[in-house]
Every structure is written in structure tokens, then in C-alpha cells.
Design a protein around this motif. Sequence first.
Motif, mmCIF file in Angstrom:
data_model
loop_
_atom_site.group_PDB
_atom_site.id
_atom_site.type_symbol
_atom_site.label_atom_id
_atom_site.label_comp_id
_atom_site.label_asym_id
_atom_site.label_seq_id
_atom_site.Cartn_x
_atom_site.Cartn_y
_atom_site.Cartn_z
ATOM 1 N N TYR A 80 -13.106 -2.026 8.282
ATOM 2 C CA TYR A 80 -14.156 -2.301 9.270
ATOM 3 C C TYR A 80 -15.062 -3.442 8.788
ATOM 4 C CZ TYR A 80 -17.923 -1.775 12.625
ATOM 5 O OH TYR A 80 -18.856 -2.039 13.593
ATOM 6 N N GLN B 61 -16.403 2.312 1.279
ATOM 7 C CA GLN B 61 -15.647 2.897 0.165
ATOM 8 C C GLN B 61 -14.229 3.291 0.544
ATOM 9 O OE1 GLN B 61 -19.093 5.705 -0.527
ATOM 10 N NE2 GLN B 61 -18.323 5.572 -2.595
ATOM 11 N N THR B 62 -14.023 3.783 1.755
ATOM 12 C CA THR B 62 -12.670 4.212 2.118
ATOM 13 C C THR B 62 -11.912 3.023 2.715
ATOM 14 O OG1 THR B 62 -13.209 4.849 4.376
ATOM 15 C CG2 THR B 62 -13.559 6.504 2.678
ATOM 16 N N TYR B 63 -10.608 3.185 2.785
ATOM 17 C CA TYR B 63 -9.767 2.119 3.336
ATOM 18 C C TYR B 63 -10.256 1.694 4.720
ATOM 19 C CZ TYR B 63 -5.654 -0.146 5.329
ATOM 20 O OH TYR B 63 -4.814 -1.040 5.945
ATOM 21 N N LYS B 64 -10.531 2.700 5.560
ATOM 22 C CA LYS B 64 -10.946 2.397 6.924
ATOM 23 C C LYS B 64 -12.282 1.680 6.967
ATOM 24 C CE LYS B 64 -8.949 5.609 10.077
ATOM 25 N NZ LYS B 64 -9.085 6.935 10.623
ATOM 26 N N GLU B 65 -13.198 2.118 6.114
ATOM 27 C CA GLU B 65 -14.512 1.466 6.076
ATOM 28 C C GLU B 65 -14.381 0.023 5.606
ATOM 29 O OE1 GLU B 65 -17.136 5.503 5.107
ATOM 30 O OE2 GLU B 65 -16.702 4.077 3.502
ATOM 31 N N ARG C 161 0.835 -1.202 0.000
ATOM 32 C CA ARG C 161 0.000 0.000 0.000
ATOM 33 C C ARG C 161 0.874 1.258 0.000
ATOM 34 N NH1 ARG C 161 -3.110 2.146 4.692
ATOM 35 N NH2 ARG C 161 -4.607 3.578 3.799
ATOM 36 N N VAL D 162 -22.315 -0.004 1.696
ATOM 37 C CA VAL D 162 -21.147 0.030 0.824
ATOM 38 C C VAL D 162 -19.971 0.716 1.537
ATOM 39 C CG1 VAL D 162 -20.257 0.723 -1.422
ATOM 40 C CG2 VAL D 162 -22.684 0.200 -1.163
ATOM 41 N N ASP E 98 -9.564 2.030 -7.017
ATOM 42 C CA ASP E 98 -10.571 2.047 -5.967
ATOM 43 C C ASP E 98 -11.121 0.655 -5.728
ATOM 44 O OD1 ASP E 98 -11.338 4.553 -4.747
ATOM 45 O OD2 ASP E 98 -11.664 5.251 -6.802
#
Lengths: 254, 510
Positions: B353, B346-350, B123, B344, B252
Motif C-alpha cells: 500500500y 510492516q506487513t506485505y500488504k501494508e 516470494r 510504519v 522482515d
Amino acid sequence: MKVVTLLKVTPDTETKFQINSAGTDIAEDSSIEYIIGPYDEYGVEAAIQIKEKLGGEVISVTIGSGNEEKSIRKAMAMGVDSGILINNADLKSSDPLSIAKAIKEVVEPLNADIIICGKLATDTSDSFIGPALAALMNIPVISEISSLEVTEEGVVATRDAAGRKERFESKFPVILTADKGLNEPRYPKLPMIMKAKKKPLDKKDTAGTEIRKNVTQVKAEFPATKSAGKKITGTPDELVSELVTGLTTKEKIL
Amino acid sequence: MKYEPVVDKYISYLTDEAGFIQGSAERIYFPTNISEIQEILKEAYDSNIRVTISGGGTGVSGGRVPLGGWIIATDKLVSVKGGSPWKDEESGIEYSVKLSRSDTTELTVPAAMTVKAIQNYARQYNLYYPPDPTERSCFIAGNVASNASGSRSFKYGVTRDWIQALSIVTPMGEPIKLIRTGNKIGDKIIIKTETKTYNIPFPDYYQPKTRKNVAGPNIDENSELIDLFIGSGGMFGVIAEITIRLIDKPADIINMFVYCNTIDIALELVSRCRYQRDNNIQPIPLSVEYVDDRAVRIIHEKDNSVPNAKALVIIEQEFKDEMDNFLEFYLSVFDELGIEDTSVAQTYKEIEYHKFLRHLIPETINALVKSYGQSKLGTDYAVPPEHYKTIVELGIQAGNKFENEFGFDNIGYAMWSHAGDAHIHLNFLPRNDVEMHRAKELMVELLREVVKLDGTIAAEHGLGKKTFLGKPALFYQIGERGLEKIREMKLVMDPKNLLNAGNLFPVQLD
């Protein structure tokens, strides 16, 4: 009910930064993931919940420099109805007061009942914009709220202060700054992501206000690395003896 | 060479995540480089002592459990020869790795680097290591030994597909380097070291027709020599350094939780996704997973924004510029199937999770089983994709039978699957020995069906020291003759059967 949510787009807090070649700031490269500022996202969620309860609309306002649209679209997928984006790198890197004045210029004509933003911008670590905007607009502010109730008459909000909970009431208009615990921001549903792409986003180059840069950042560097701690393992007796030895001979605390 | 006796603080090295078998050992070694591994193995070989290799301890089939002798713990194999230092901020561990960029991007990593650390490294450099096992604290060498896969194998294949080179130490202590060159083995497996030539008999046992299989050495005429060491449970040597292939990071990724009101809707959604892949039509998901109502309940109890759906399908999709078209595709499929509720990330953190919630399933199940004083009992079966629906239905039948026979307030089983690869994890939750025995019977019944459907009994976990009703697990798939063949293959390189003894076929205990 008209709610304006101030939405700053910041690098993900887990981003591993590099310093730029001039050594003045972080390098903006493609390894940085931009997200809705985590505290601002509580504000976005709160704004949407107000709309769901009382009807009305939610408008987001962002000062940006080119990395913002994706995050604004995400806020729209969560439920924000429309957005205003002032794309101006000079403004974004100017002093916080200039930014607050620009936001005032954009927000005031919207005649919002509630303006909500995060208590803190996680990139610059400032808690300035909400209270400054309140002062400039001459309206009340309740900062760092961790719970919120909104009725047609006004808001009741609480703040977690040291060792106590404080409760505030205010009529409209009011500015709120959101703390952790206010809510859990939702994840968008797929159809909302599609709809968000078609929601109006008003992009402007300027708010028409004066941009001042009284303070210039001249250097950025990583903090000195601490030497790694020592992990001790073993039976309770071994742990105690090793810890005591370490504290007396190495750290010289005992 | 320095070693330590296996005292209390090393007790975890005598078992693994599943904990169904407790081993014993006299010494534990922590080598830091290849020559130290050689030294230990030579000494052990000369002294007729068994050596068991231990990775991150995240395995669930007892592969690292020692049956006497010595343990080589790979924890300190964190540097590769000629590598550059790189610190994983998440774990605080400093590794040394070697990145090379030419036509392809390759990264040479040490045995003990975790998959999570590899992903963190990738990453940071805008690169991407596609295999994404659910458990990411595992050591990469363990992934190679078990040819691990996880959910993204739907699009990107299994660990094997991403391994370019291996540095191995043979059971007798000689180093060899194997590189993927494109040269197929045909019908001969010949391994040459500096002093020896090993002529390994060619396997003739049953090979399943599944997308994933780690039941025994998985070799055919199209394999390369390096493949002998991938997915064979470490029986042919100790894996010290691994060269993996990396690709550019997709622009993405989204991770969708798709809540379905019926199992049939979920299975139909899975089959639509598979159609895309099988016919090479975009969008092709990275992964498609099916989670049953019982497993959904585990997630719901942690996060009640996840509804108690009858079934959950988790789809990961990557994008470059085609996001709109791709989302339109999913939207129209969901509409057609009457699916309304989605979440949905979408972000890395989400996405992390969502993965955390997904990983709660096996974690919670394993903890529940342990709290009953029992050990993990789950299937790792896969069948050819066209039989996916059949195997899910058979799994549900077996689970319901078990729950009905004994009566459960809490859940008695849960099933989730890497659906795109027709690979099911049906886990039973027996509370006592009687229930345990019955659950094993049901698993063996299901296993016979799996073999009838041309499936495999070990799609990704490896078989290690697993037994069913007193027989090594592999017996049910390849019979006594097959086991004997694997034994012959093993003894060519390890005539005294000292390295990782007890994996795949049983040994006499001292």
C-alpha cells in the motif's frame, strides 16, 4: 472504559498455500506471512479509538499456536495496552465452541464494557466466535457493524444489511463484531513500535477449559482449476462479432 | 514467419508511457522463441528494413517507438528453453523459467516476464530479487536494456549488478550467450558469434561520477563483455533470455513514511542514511527517497491519513534479528532532528500500500500532463552524492521560477528523488506549448549544472529518442564527438543501423 479486542492471527489473505505432505491441511512453512485477521484489525482500531475518546484501556485476547506474538505486538504499536495469549495448538485446532468457551474463561474476569472482534475469521471463514461468546456470557451482541459511536452510556452501531442500514443501541456490556468500512486501521508510528515491545503480554498454555474436537479435518485440496478465459481485443465491431461467435459456437449459450 | 499489419489495435505499440513521440511501422511480429527472432532479424537485414524492439511499453524515453519498418513485440517471449512452467497468479500469465541453486541462486527468465512476476516468484520460494523499480509491470528485458534501478539501488545497486547471463540475438540475426565470469575487458571489446568477430571501439567519452548512469553504453576497463548489452538501449542486440541472481528473502522489511517539517530536516535525514551506507555501518537502509511538498499533496489527496508535510522521506529497512537496535537508531535520529510523525508499514500488504501511494506520484503527474495535451517532462538527473543538496536546491529554484512565471492554481511542478543515490525526478506540468518550451529551457539550464557537478543526465530511464531543444539528449553530456563514438560502436555490429534506429543518436527519416 475497558475494551477487550479478540485478535485472531491468520495467514495473509494473499498467501499462496501448499498442502502438507499428509494431504490433510495447508503446510505451515516460512513462506506464510501471519497478520492480524483483517476484520479483527477493524476491531483493534475501533477499540483504540474508543480509548482515545473516552479513556480507559484496551486488552487483546488471542488463542494461538506459536505464530502470534509479532501480530500482537503490532496491535500494541497501534495502541492496545496489554495482551493475553493462550498458546495451545490443540485448542486452536479444536472445535469453535471449545475456543469460544476458552475465550469466555479468559474474558469474563476482565469485566469489559465492550468486547469487539471481526465479523469473520478469514482463514476458517467462520463468523462464530462473537455471537457464541455473547450467548455463553449472556450479554447482547451487535454483529457486522460498519459504524460505531460510543458514549459513557452505551453504544450506537449500524449494520449494512441488504438494501438498508440498520441501527442498534445497547448498554454495556456488549459484544460487537466489526465489518469492513468501520474504520481504516492505522499504521503505527515508530516510537509506538518500540513501546509495544515492552507492553505486558500474558502468555499461558491453557485457559483451563475442556478441549473437544468433534469434527476432524481429514483432507485439504485445491479447487479444480478453471480453464483460462479468452480475452478478446479489437474494434467495437470486431469485439461484438467475436463475442457473438464465441457465445453461439463455443459456449452454445445463444 | 507470421506477422500482422500495424492496425488500430496495435496503435499503442507506436508510442510509450511518456507519449512524447508517435512512431510508425508496417508490420508487427510476436515471436515466441530465439529462432523466430533470428528469422525476423535476418529477413529485415537482407531487405534493409528497420526493426524496433518493443517491451512492456512502460518506458518514458521513446526507446520502443518505431521509426518505420517492423516491430518485434516481445510480449510472447514468456518461456525459456528447458524451463519449468510457473503461473503468476496475480496476472494469470503462465511463464516458463529455470531455477538453479548452487553457490548462488540463479533464475533464467524470458524477456517478457514482468518484474512484479519475478518478485512474486521469488516470494513464493522465499527468495528475493532486490532491484525494485517503481514501475513493476515493465518487462525484465526492458529493465536490462535500460539498466533500470529504482529505490532499492541505495543498498543493492542497479539491475546490472544482478544480471549473470544474457541470451542475445545480434542485429544480423545470430544468437550469442554472454555470461558474467569475472573476466574484465581491459581496453578491448570483442564480440564473437559463430560466423563473425566484432571489434567494437572503446568508448572515450565522459563518464559521470554517479552511482547510477544509463546515458549511453557505460563501459570501462573493469566491465565485462555482458555489460555492453546492459543499459545500452538495445542497440547491440535483442535480449531474449536473462539469468538473474536471487538472494534469500530478508526476514522482515519495514517501509517508513517520515514526515518532515522542513526541507533541511529531510535532507539531513537523507545524509545520515547515506553516512551509514558509505561507512558500511548497520543499519543500512534498502532505500531512501525524498518527496517534495507538491508530490506529498498528490498522496494526501488520495489518502488523507498522510499529512500535507513540507517533505516526506521514505525509508525501507530490512532486518534479520537486529530489529530492536535498528529501530533505536532511527528513533534517536528522528528525535535529534525533531521528527515526530511517522507511519510504519510492516506487513506485505501494508508495504504494498505504501508503494501504491508512492507510485501514485508519477502516475498522477503523467495523467495531469496528458490532460493538458502535453507530454511528460521530467528530469532523470543524478549527481555525485556530495552534491545532492545543491541539486535539490537548484531543482526547487527551477520549479519555483516556472510556477511564478506562469501562475498555477494547481501544482506547476513536483520533485521526488531516489535521494540516497542523489538522483532527482523534477517534473514540470506545462499546460500549453509556451509553457512547454520554457520548461524545456529550464531543464536544459539545470542539465548544464548537472554536468558541471560531474553528474549524469540519465540515471535510470535511458535516453531513447529524447531530445532537448532540437538536439539528442546525450549531446549535452558527451557532445558531438561522444555521439559519433557511440555511432561507431553501434555500426560495427549493425552496419546498416537497422536495429532500434534513432535511439541515442538521430537517424534520417524516410
